[in-house]
Motif scaffolding. Sequence first.
Motif, PDB file in Angstrom:
ATOM      1  N   PHE A 282      -5.793  -1.857 -11.816  1.00 60.82           N
ATOM      2  CA  PHE A 282      -4.870  -2.586 -10.948  1.00 60.82           C
ATOM      3  C   PHE A 282      -3.934  -1.600 -10.242  1.00 60.82           C
ATOM      4  N   LEU A 283      -3.768  -1.813  -8.933  1.00 65.56           N
ATOM      5  CA  LEU A 283      -2.896  -0.948  -8.116  1.00 65.56           C
ATOM      6  C   LEU A 283      -1.898  -1.820  -7.364  1.00 65.56           C
ATOM      7  N   LYS A 284      -0.630  -1.480  -7.481  1.00 63.97           N
ATOM      8  CA  LYS A 284       0.452  -2.225  -6.794  1.00 63.97           C
ATOM      9  C   LYS A 284       0.924  -1.429  -5.574  1.00 63.97           C
ATOM     10  N   PHE A 285       1.094  -2.130  -4.436  1.00 63.91           N
ATOM     11  CA  PHE A 285       1.500  -1.477  -3.189  1.00 63.91           C
ATOM     12  C   PHE A 285       2.768  -2.128  -2.629  1.00 63.91           C
ATOM     13  N   PRO A 286       3.505  -1.367  -1.809  1.00 64.38           N
ATOM     14  CA  PRO A 286       4.723  -1.946  -1.215  1.00 64.38           C
ATOM     15  C   PRO A 286       4.416  -3.014  -0.166  1.00 64.38           C
ATOM     16  N   TYR A 287       3.238  -2.915   0.456  1.00 64.32           N
ATOM     17  CA  TYR A 287       2.843  -3.941   1.427  1.00 64.32           C
ATOM     18  C   TYR A 287       1.315  -3.908   1.581  1.00 64.32           C
ATOM     19  N   LYS A 288       0.782  -4.938   2.231  1.00 67.73           N
ATOM     20  CA  LYS A 288      -0.675  -5.064   2.409  1.00 67.73           C
ATOM     21  C   LYS A 288      -1.142  -4.245   3.610  1.00 67.73           C
ATOM     22  N   PHE A 289      -2.300  -3.632   3.467  1.00 69.16           N
ATOM     23  CA  PHE A 289      -2.908  -2.898   4.580  1.00 69.16           C
ATOM     24  C   PHE A 289      -4.406  -3.204   4.679  1.00 69.16           C
ATOM     25  N   TRP A 290      -4.882  -4.085   3.837  1.00 68.56           N
ATOM     26  CA  TRP A 290      -6.309  -4.424   3.804  1.00 68.56           C
ATOM     27  C   TRP A 290      -6.547  -5.750   4.536  1.00 68.56           C
ATOM     28  N   PRO A 291      -7.779  -6.004   4.963  1.00 66.16           N
ATOM     29  CA  PRO A 291      -8.058  -7.258   5.674  1.00 66.16           C
ATOM     30  C   PRO A 291      -7.862  -8.475   4.772  1.00 66.16           C
ATOM     31  N   LEU A 292      -7.332  -9.526   5.365  1.00 66.32           N
ATOM     32  CA  LEU A 292      -7.151 -10.786   4.641  1.00 66.32           C
ATOM     33  C   LEU A 292      -7.986 -11.868   5.326  1.00 66.32           C
ATOM     34  N   GLY A 293      -7.813 -13.094   4.907  1.00 68.62           N
ATOM     35  CA  GLY A 293      -8.550 -14.190   5.533  1.00 68.62           C
ATOM     36  C   GLY A 293      -9.791 -14.541   4.747  1.00 68.62           C
ATOM     37  N   PRO A 294     -10.485 -15.570   5.233  1.00 71.86           N
ATOM     38  CA  PRO A 294     -11.682 -16.032   4.527  1.00 71.86           C
ATOM     39  C   PRO A 294     -12.747 -14.948   4.434  1.00 71.86           C
ATOM     40  N   GLU A 295     -13.447 -14.932   3.327  1.00 72.68           N
ATOM     41  CA  GLU A 295     -14.591 -14.039   3.111  1.00 72.68           C
ATOM     42  C   GLU A 295     -14.202 -12.558   3.041  1.00 72.68           C
ATOM     43  N   GLN A 347      -4.900   9.231  -7.912  1.00 73.57           N
ATOM     44  CA  GLN A 347      -5.245  10.107  -6.780  1.00 73.57           C
ATOM     45  C   GLN A 347      -6.657   9.817  -6.278  1.00 73.57           C
ATOM     46  N   GLU A 348      -7.600   9.642  -7.218  1.00 72.72           N
ATOM     47  CA  GLU A 348      -8.986   9.351  -6.823  1.00 72.72           C
ATOM     48  C   GLU A 348      -9.066   8.026  -6.063  1.00 72.72           C
ATOM     49  N   ALA A 349      -8.398   7.010  -6.607  1.00 68.17           N
ATOM     50  CA  ALA A 349      -8.435   5.681  -5.980  1.00 68.17           C
ATOM     51  C   ALA A 349      -7.795   5.714  -4.590  1.00 68.17           C
ATOM     52  N   MET A 350      -6.695   6.435  -4.463  1.00 67.34           N
ATOM     53  CA  MET A 350      -6.021   6.540  -3.160  1.00 67.34           C
ATOM     54  C   MET A 350      -6.900   7.290  -2.163  1.00 67.34           C
ATOM     55  N   GLY A 351      -7.645   8.282  -2.627  1.00 69.73           N
ATOM     56  CA  GLY A 351      -8.575   8.999  -1.747  1.00 69.73           C
ATOM     57  C   GLY A 351      -9.631   8.062  -1.188  1.00 69.73           C
ATOM     58  N   VAL A 352     -10.143   7.186  -2.035  1.00 64.65           N
ATOM     59  CA  VAL A 352     -11.151   6.208  -1.613  1.00 64.65           C
ATOM     60  C   VAL A 352     -10.545   5.230  -0.607  1.00 64.65           C
ATOM     61  N   LEU A 353      -9.355   4.719  -0.907  1.00 57.63           N
ATOM     62  CA  LEU A 353      -8.701   3.761  -0.007  1.00 57.63           C
ATOM     63  C   LEU A 353      -8.397   4.397   1.348  1.00 57.63           C
ATOM     64  N   ARG A 354      -8.037   5.687   1.366  1.00 57.54           N
ATOM     65  CA  ARG A 354      -7.751   6.366   2.642  1.00 57.54           C
ATOM     66  C   ARG A 354      -9.040   6.624   3.424  1.00 57.54           C
ATOM     67  N   ASP A 355     -10.165   6.805   2.701  1.00 64.54           N
ATOM     68  CA  ASP A 355     -11.462   6.861   3.393  1.00 64.54           C
ATOM     69  C   ASP A 355     -11.710   5.558   4.145  1.00 64.54           C
ATOM     70  N   MET A 356     -11.410   4.459   3.493  1.00 65.01           N
ATOM     71  CA  MET A 356     -11.706   3.147   4.075  1.00 65.01           C
ATOM     72  C   MET A 356     -10.690   2.727   5.126  1.00 65.01           C
ATOM     73  N   PHE A 357      -9.395   2.972   4.877  1.00 63.22           N
ATOM     74  CA  PHE A 357      -8.340   2.383   5.708  1.00 63.22           C
ATOM     75  C   PHE A 357      -7.445   3.396   6.426  1.00 63.22           C
ATOM     76  N   PRO A 359      -5.506   7.515   6.814  1.00 60.04           N
ATOM     77  CA  PRO A 359      -4.570   8.364   6.053  1.00 60.04           C
ATOM     78  C   PRO A 359      -3.145   7.818   5.971  1.00 60.04           C
ATOM     79  N   ASN A 360      -2.818   6.826   6.787  1.00 61.06           N
ATOM     80  CA  ASN A 360      -1.414   6.392   6.867  1.00 61.06           C
ATOM     81  C   ASN A 360      -1.044   5.235   5.947  1.00 61.06           C
TER      82      ASN A 360
END
Length: 494
Positions: A282-295, A347-357, A359-360
Amino acid sequence: MDSLSRPSVIIVGAGVSGISAAKVLAENGVEDLVILEASDRIGGRIQKEDFGGVSVELGAGWIAGVGGKESNPVWELAAKSGLRTCFSDYSNARYNIYDQSGKIFPSGVAADSYNKAVDSAIQKLNQEAYHSGDVSKVTELLSTPKTPIELAIDFILHDFEMAEVEPISTYVDFGEREFLVADERGYEHLLYKMAEDFLFTSEGKILDNRLKLNKVVRELQHSRNGVTVKTEDGCVYEANYVILSVSIGVLQSDLIAFNPQLPRWKMEAVEKLDVIVYTKIFLKFPYKFWPLGPEKEFFIYAHERRGYYTFWQHMENAYPGSNILVVTLTNGESKRVEAQPDEETLQEAMGVLRDMFGPNIPDATDILVPLWWSNRFQRGSYSNYPIISNHQMVHNIKAPVGRIFFSGEHTSENFNGYVHGGYLAGIDTSKALLEEINKEKERENESQALLEPLLALSGSLTLTQTDSVSGLHSHDIPTQLYLSGKRGIPEAIL
C-alpha cells in the motif's frame, strides 16, 4: 495443566477455519473446547490495518464468487453483518497496460496478446493432463512469454487465477463476480460475529477464557488415549482430540513437532502442496495522479522481469479521497521484497510509477508492506494444488491421523485458497470429528454393555465363595483365598 478440567477438543489456530470449526462443535454440544492462537488476535490471514486514514486488508481482501446459482456462504455472512463491499471488475485491466515509456498498449494489441496467452495456457493444461502432470513432456512448441506485455499477461492469467484458463469451482458454483471488502470494521468483523455466537464477548471484545491468545504451539503428542499440546511459554494442554487449523506453510515448516511423527503418506501430501505468497503493498500519496473513472480501477505495468510491480489498483472506489495505490507481488518477488528495507521497496515502486506517469508525480508519503512469508505463524498466503492432482492427494491432506484432525483452506478440495474454502473446511472438519466422537461413545456403551454381565457374574461368584467360607472353621480356610486380589473372577475372564 493450564485449565481446570481436560477439554474434549483443542483447536490450534483462530483463523476462519478454527472459528467456524469451534462454532459447529459448540452448536452440537461440545462446549468444553479450547482455542490456542499463536498471535494476539483472531483472523489468521484475514487482517486489517489502519493506513492513510482508512482500514486496509493486508491478507484476504475480496469475497470471490458472487452472483451464481448457489449462494457463497461468506457473502451471506457479509450481507447479514452489513459489511461494506465494492464490486471489482478485473476484466478491463488488460486494456490498461503501460509500457516502460508510459504508453498504454493499444486495446487491439492487448486483446490479441491476451487471447494468445489464454489459448497457450489451455493447450499446456491439456498436454499436462495427457502426460499425467509430467511437465517435462509438454512440447516446447507452445509459446513461452518473452516480451514485457506477454510476461505481464502471463502474470495476471496465472498468478491471479483468471477463470478463462480452467474452470474454477468458486466461479462455477458461486458466480464470477468479486467484491472488495471496504469496511472500517474489516473483513475480520465476520469472524467476530461468528465468535459471538459461542464465545462470551463484551463491546466487540472476546473475553471468553476458552480463547487463549499468544499461545504458540510447539509440540503435539498424540496417542490412542488423547493428545497433549505444549506451547512456547511452557503451558501444557490435554484433550481427547485436536483440530489443527494452521496454514499449509506452517505444516511444511518445523514450528510444530509431532510425537510420534506424522505418517509418511500425510507428510508426502503436505509437501506436494504449493504455498503461494501474495503481497499487497500500500502506498499513500498527497494527491491523485492516476487515471480515474469507469474501467480504470486496475492497471498493469509491463516489464522484462515477470511480476515486477505488475498489478496495480487504486482505492478510490473503495475509499474516495484516500489517495492510496496498491501493487500486488507474488512468490519470488514477494520474498525478495520482504527481505529488503521498506525504503528500497518504496524507491522501486516509485521508479515504476514514474515510468508510467512521468517524473513529476509526487513521492509517496507512506508505505505498508505485509510480511506473510516471514511470519512464522503463516509462512505464506494460501495453498495451491498442482494443476494435475489426484483425489488421493486431496484425501491425504485432510485425513485425520488418530486423534489429530486437519482443517484450513488447504483441506478444501474445491475452494482451496479462498476464505469460503477455509470457512467450509472448518465446518466439514467439525462434522467429521463429531461423527468420531459419537462413534467413540457408541464403542464405550458397547463395552459397558459387555462388562455389565461380567461384573454381575463377578459379584455372584464372590457372594457364593463368602457363603461357603462362612460355614467352615477358620483353620479350614485356604490361605490363598485371603490373599487373592481377583475377587473370585474366573481366570478365563481376566
